[in-house]
Design an enzyme around this catalytic site. Structure first.
Site, short mmCIF file in Angstrom:
data_model
loop_
_atom_site.label_atom_id
_atom_site.label_comp_id
_atom_site.label_asym_id
_atom_site.label_seq_id
_atom_site.Cartn_x
_atom_site.Cartn_y
_atom_site.Cartn_z
N HIS A 80 -6.04 1.52 -3.76
CA HIS A 80 -4.95 0.93 -2.64
C HIS A 80 -4.52 -0.34 -3.40
O HIS A 80 -4.73 -0.87 -4.11
CB HIS A 80 -5.63 1.17 -1.29
CG HIS A 80 -6.65 0.06 -1.21
ND1 HIS A 80 -6.88 -0.98 -0.21
CD2 HIS A 80 -7.80 0.08 -1.76
CE1 HIS A 80 -7.94 -1.69 -0.20
NE2 HIS A 80 -8.57 -0.85 -1.19
N CYS A 125 0.82 -1.19 -0.02
CA CYS A 125 -0.06 -0.13 -0.01
C CYS A 125 0.79 1.23 -0.03
O CYS A 125 0.64 2.01 -0.76
CB CYS A 125 -0.96 0.05 1.04
SG CYS A 125 -0.31 -0.03 2.90
N HIS A 144 -2.22 0.95 7.21
CA HIS A 144 -2.54 0.99 5.70
C HIS A 144 -2.86 2.52 5.27
O HIS A 144 -3.72 3.14 5.81
CB HIS A 144 -3.84 0.17 5.58
CG HIS A 144 -4.43 -0.43 4.17
ND1 HIS A 144 -3.58 -0.96 3.36
CD2 HIS A 144 -5.40 0.05 3.40
CE1 HIS A 144 -4.14 -1.06 2.27
NE2 HIS A 144 -5.18 -0.39 2.20
#
Length: 185
Positions: A151, A87, A139
Site C-alpha cells: 500500500h 493508496c 485506506h
C-alpha cells in the site's frame, strides 16, 4: 540505487537460467528443471525474500514486479506517479497494469466494486480496506498472502506491511474481491 542493483542481479540470474535450461537436451521423461535454472522459481524466490511472503513459481510475478518497482515511492495525496502516489492511486495503477481491470479513484468507491471478505477469506491480489480514525473507509491496499499487504502509506510511501501490526489490526475494516462482472476479459 540498491533496487536497481538487486533487480539487475535478478534479471541476470533469470537470463542465465533460461540459457541453461535451453541448453538441456535430455528427453522430457528424464529432464527436470532444478530450482536454480528455472527462471520463474528464481523470480519467486527473489520476491519471497524482498516481500517477506511465500511466493510459488506459479504466482503472479507480474504483480510482485509491479509492487517492487513502486516500493519507496513517496506518498502524495491525489498523486499517481513515481514522484508521489496515494493508496487508491497505487491500487488503481496496479489493477490496471497487472489485472487489466479499471478501478474507481478513491478507497470508498473501490470498496463498492468488491464482494466483501473477512480477513481469513483473503487471497493474493484481494484488496484490504481500513477505516483509520473515521467512520468511513479511508485506506486501501493489496493483499500479498501471509498477512502482508502492499500500500501507499501516508508516512512511509509505498511499503509492505503486516495486517497483524497493532495499527493495521486496529483499523482493518474488511477485505474485498473485485466482482467478476467488473473484470475486463
Amino acid at each position: 540505487m540498491k533496487k536497481v542493483i538487486i533487480f539487475t542481479l535478478l534479471v541476470s540470474l533469470t537470463l542465465a537460467g533460461k540459457a541453461q535450461s535451453s541448453k538441456t537436451t535430455s528427453s522430457p521423461s528424464t529432464s527436470s528443471k532444478t530450482e536454480t535454472s528455472d527462471p520463474d522459481n528464481l523470480a519467486s524466490q527473489f520476491f519471497s525474500q524482498v516481500m517477506g511472503v511465500a511466493i510459488s513459481a506459479t504466482s503472479n510475478t507480474k504483480m510482485y514486479q509491479f509492487i517492487y518497482d513502486w516500493l519507496g515511492t513517496p506518498y502524495r495525496f491525489g498523486g499517481n506517479t513515481k514522484k508521489g502516489i496515494d493508496c487508491s492511486g497505487f491500487t488503481k495503477a496496479m489493477y490496471d497494469k497487472v489485472f487489466n481491470t479499471t478501478l474507481l479513484r478513491n478507497s470508498r468507491d473501490i470498496f463498492s466494486m468488491t464482494n466483501p471478505l473477512s480477513k481469513d477469506e483473503l487471497k493474493v491480489g484481494d484488496l484490504v480496506f481500513f477505516k483509520i480514525k473515521s467512520k468511513s473507509i479511508t485506506h486501501v491496499g493489496v493483499y500479498l498472502g501471509d498477512n502482508r499487504f502492499a500500500h501507499a502509506s501516508s508516512s512511509r510511501g509505498v511499503v509492505i506491511s503486516d495486517l497483524n501490526e497493532p495499527y493495521y489490526s486496529r483499523y482493518f475494516y474488511k477485505g474485498g474481491r473485485i466482482t467478476e462482472s467488473l473484470k475486463e476479459e
